[in-house]
Design a protein around this motif. Sequence first.
Motif, PDB file in Angstrom:
ATOM      1  N   ALA A 206       0.834  -1.203   0.000  1.00 16.07           N
ATOM      2  CA  ALA A 206       0.000   0.000   0.000  1.00 16.07           C
ATOM      3  C   ALA A 206       0.870   1.255   0.000  1.00 16.07           C
ATOM      4  N   ALA A 207       1.956   1.233   0.761  1.00 22.63           N
ATOM      5  CA  ALA A 207       2.840   2.400   0.830  1.00 22.63           C
ATOM      6  C   ALA A 207       3.496   2.684  -0.519  1.00 22.63           C
ATOM      7  N   LYS A 208       3.663   1.667  -1.344  1.00 25.16           N
ATOM      8  CA  LYS A 208       4.241   1.858  -2.669  1.00 25.16           C
ATOM      9  C   LYS A 208       3.195   2.322  -3.684  1.00 25.16           C
ATOM     10  N   MET A 209       2.002   1.741  -3.615  1.00 25.31           N
ATOM     11  CA  MET A 209       0.985   1.999  -4.645  1.00 25.31           C
ATOM     12  C   MET A 209       0.112   3.202  -4.346  1.00 25.31           C
ATOM     13  N   GLU A 210      -0.196   3.457  -3.086  1.00 27.63           N
ATOM     14  CA  GLU A 210      -1.092   4.543  -2.686  1.00 27.63           C
ATOM     15  C   GLU A 210      -0.517   5.227  -1.451  1.00 27.63           C
ATOM     16  N   PRO A 211       0.627   5.907  -1.595  1.00 22.42           N
ATOM     17  CA  PRO A 211       1.455   6.327  -0.460  1.00 22.42           C
ATOM     18  C   PRO A 211       0.796   7.242   0.548  1.00 22.42           C
ATOM     19  N   ARG A 212      -0.188   8.054   0.157  1.00 25.55           N
ATOM     20  CA  ARG A 212      -0.793   8.978   1.120  1.00 25.55           C
ATOM     21  C   ARG A 212      -2.274   8.696   1.362  1.00 25.55           C
ATOM     22  N   ALA A 213      -2.747   7.544   0.923  1.00 30.11           N
ATOM     23  CA  ALA A 213      -4.076   7.083   1.299  1.00 30.11           C
ATOM     24  C   ALA A 213      -3.991   6.445   2.687  1.00 30.11           C
ATOM     25  N   SER A 214      -5.126   6.268   3.338  1.00 27.34           N
ATOM     26  CA  SER A 214      -5.133   5.619   4.649  1.00 27.34           C
ATOM     27  C   SER A 214      -4.606   4.195   4.520  1.00 27.34           C
ATOM     28  N   ALA A 215      -3.908   3.749   5.539  1.00 27.39           N
ATOM     29  CA  ALA A 215      -3.383   2.389   5.552  1.00 27.39           C
ATOM     30  C   ALA A 215      -4.538   1.390   5.571  1.00 27.39           C
ATOM     31  N   PRO A 216      -4.306   0.167   5.099  1.00 25.57           N
ATOM     32  CA  PRO A 216      -5.394  -0.819   5.045  1.00 25.57           C
ATOM     33  C   PRO A 216      -6.136  -1.004   6.369  1.00 25.57           C
ATOM     34  N   HIS A 217      -5.411  -1.101   7.474  1.00 22.43           N
ATOM     35  CA  HIS A 217      -6.090  -1.316   8.749  1.00 22.43           C
ATOM     36  C   HIS A 217      -6.926  -0.101   9.154  1.00 22.43           C
ATOM     37  N   ALA A 218      -6.518   1.101   8.734  1.00 20.45           N
ATOM     38  CA  ALA A 218      -7.296   2.303   9.047  1.00 20.45           C
ATOM     39  C   ALA A 218      -8.595   2.331   8.242  1.00 20.45           C
ATOM     40  N   LYS A 219      -8.542   1.861   6.998  1.00 18.07           N
ATOM     41  CA  LYS A 219      -9.761   1.774   6.198  1.00 18.07           C
ATOM     42  C   LYS A 219     -10.750   0.807   6.844  1.00 18.07           C
ATOM     43  N   LEU A 220     -10.245  -0.336   7.275  1.00 15.54           N
ATOM     44  CA  LEU A 220     -11.121  -1.326   7.906  1.00 15.54           C
ATOM     45  C   LEU A 220     -11.702  -0.797   9.214  1.00 15.54           C
ATOM     46  N   ARG A 221     -10.894  -0.077   9.965  1.00 16.88           N
ATOM     47  CA  ARG A 221     -11.391   0.514  11.211  1.00 16.88           C
ATOM     48  C   ARG A 221     -12.516   1.504  10.934  1.00 16.88           C
ATOM     49  N   ALA A 222     -12.332   2.350   9.935  1.00 14.78           N
ATOM     50  CA  ALA A 222     -13.365   3.315   9.582  1.00 14.78           C
ATOM     51  C   ALA A 222     -14.618   2.607   9.064  1.00 14.78           C
ATOM     52  N   MET A 223     -14.416   1.546   8.298  1.00 18.79           N
ATOM     53  CA  MET A 223     -15.543   0.766   7.796  1.00 18.79           C
ATOM     54  C   MET A 223     -16.381   0.232   8.952  1.00 18.79           C
ATOM     55  N   LYS A 224     -15.724  -0.291   9.971  1.00 18.64           N
ATOM     56  CA  LYS A 224     -16.451  -0.836  11.125  1.00 18.64           C
ATOM     57  C   LYS A 224     -17.168   0.265  11.892  1.00 18.64           C
ATOM     58  N   ALA A 225     -16.530   1.420  12.014  1.00 16.66           N
ATOM     59  CA  ALA A 225     -17.153   2.534  12.732  1.00 16.66           C
ATOM     60  C   ALA A 225     -18.445   2.960  12.044  1.00 16.66           C
ATOM     61  N   LEU A 226     -18.416   3.037  10.713  1.00 16.44           N
ATOM     62  CA  LEU A 226     -19.624   3.412   9.977  1.00 16.44           C
ATOM     63  C   LEU A 226     -20.690   2.328  10.071  1.00 16.44           C
ATOM     64  N   ALA A 227     -20.270   1.071   9.926  1.00 16.73           N
ATOM     65  CA  ALA A 227     -21.230  -0.032  10.005  1.00 16.73           C
ATOM     66  C   ALA A 227     -21.882  -0.096  11.383  1.00 16.73           C
ATOM     67  N   ASP A 228     -21.097   0.122  12.435  1.00 15.77           N
ATOM     68  CA  ASP A 228     -21.643   0.114  13.801  1.00 15.77           C
ATOM     69  C   ASP A 228     -22.649   1.233  14.015  1.00 15.77           C
ATOM     70  N   ALA A 229     -22.529   2.311  13.210  1.00 15.30           N
ATOM     71  CA  ALA A 229     -23.473   3.426  13.291  1.00 15.30           C
ATOM     72  C   ALA A 229     -24.630   3.250  12.303  1.00 15.30           C
ATOM     73  N   SER A 230     -24.744   2.044  11.727  1.00 14.12           N
ATOM     74  CA  SER A 230     -25.834   1.682  10.810  1.00 14.12           C
ATOM     75  C   SER A 230     -25.759   2.406   9.464  1.00 14.12           C
ATOM     76  N   VAL A 231     -24.562   2.844   9.078  1.00 13.34           N
ATOM     77  CA  VAL A 231     -24.364   3.390   7.740  1.00 13.34           C
ATOM     78  C   VAL A 231     -24.096   2.221   6.798  1.00 13.34           C
ATOM     79  N   PRO A 232     -24.867   2.047   5.719  1.00 17.46           N
ATOM     80  CA  PRO A 232     -24.620   0.938   4.791  1.00 17.46           C
ATOM     81  C   PRO A 232     -23.233   1.047   4.164  1.00 17.46           C
ATOM     82  N   VAL A 233     -22.467  -0.040   4.269  1.00 18.53           N
ATOM     83  CA  VAL A 233     -21.066  -0.019   3.838  1.00 18.53           C
ATOM     84  C   VAL A 233     -20.789  -1.181   2.893  1.00 18.53           C
ATOM     85  N   GLY A 234     -20.017  -0.892   1.849  1.00 15.38           N
ATOM     86  CA  GLY A 234     -19.564  -1.920   0.919  1.00 15.38           C
ATOM     87  C   GLY A 234     -18.073  -1.793   0.680  1.00 15.38           C
TER      88      GLY A 234
END
Length: 362
Positions: A206-234
């Motif tokens: 990820a650091a090579k291909m998308e250097p300033r995007a959120s790290a994979p684990h941060a994306k998953l953490r945000a995904m869970k936060a939205l899902a826990d708040a009942s926001v539909p997530v894909g």
Amino acid sequence: MEDANKPRAPIKGRGAASYVHGRYAVTTTEGTDDGWGSVYEDSDDTPRPRTTVTEERARSIVSHNDSPDIGFAASVNPYRGCEHGCVYCFARPSHAYLDLSPGLDFETKLFAKTNAAERLRSELARPSYRCTPIALGINTDAYQPIERRYRITRQCLEVLAETKHPLSFITKSALIERDLDLLAAMARERLVSVYFSITTLDNHLAAKMEPRASAPHAKLRAMKALADASVPVGVMAAPMIPMINDRELEHILEAAYEHGARAAGYVLLRLPHELKQIWREWLELHYPDRAAHVMSLVQQMRGGKDYDSAFGKRMRGEGPFAQLLQQRFAKAYARIGFGRLPPLDSSRFTPPRPLSPQGELF
């Protein structure tokens, strides 16, 4: 003789490695090695490309498309260019319209549409406007790093929430958690859905291909936060690249489901226009041992070319490798239990009052 214009090393924190010329460039420059060192040689005395942001006033903000293989008809892009620096980004060639490089310029010379919310309110207030779900931040990520300072996406989101206008996101950024208050409220009225684009679960890749995007684990953490708040997530496992990240397809889908994603998709690597050169440079710098093999597989999925833009083929490709990838996705999709996100509700839309110099009298 060695090519003096060819980059010798990646640039830390950047996806592209050079200023690839845009296809509309009137004038171009070339670096020449005069024997005193490479024009691309990195040293402590050579400054790295810095991010600059130009504020601009948009004349219109809602864009429309009728592409049959895209799941939205209207979009809003608060920014031009994207600091995430994803080397594979299909939007890079759009910087050529500005007479800028789709390479390093795309991720370092950014434009912020500071009046986006104002224009959005004005366009939604037109008597001729017909409500259809808006995709917020499609050409470039609405939650790229400069959004922390400019908050243009937040301002547009506030307008859409106020007017009960449905919208969707595709993002690579955990910054979307910041706006969970608005997203959760809109989700209760079926006005929002969010897809996270996850290319890899490998932090090093990820650091090579998308250097300033959120790290994979941060994306998953945000995904869970939205899902826990009942926001539909894909999740969008995108792009899938042979011999680079395609082996991770099932793992990405499994991890996303565990973190609340209930719909999934994937897209094959797309290489329109100047992106072909940018991608080939990246391959040669990071994976020289397999670069030729990767491009051979890409061309096998694109009718012998680097890219085929035909509707129906550009997202999925063709040939045995593309078919295998499609079969793997379908089996994983069914096994894991993915379905569809709830449809967005356009019936609640209430047009905003047009701005009046006399203010609100009643």
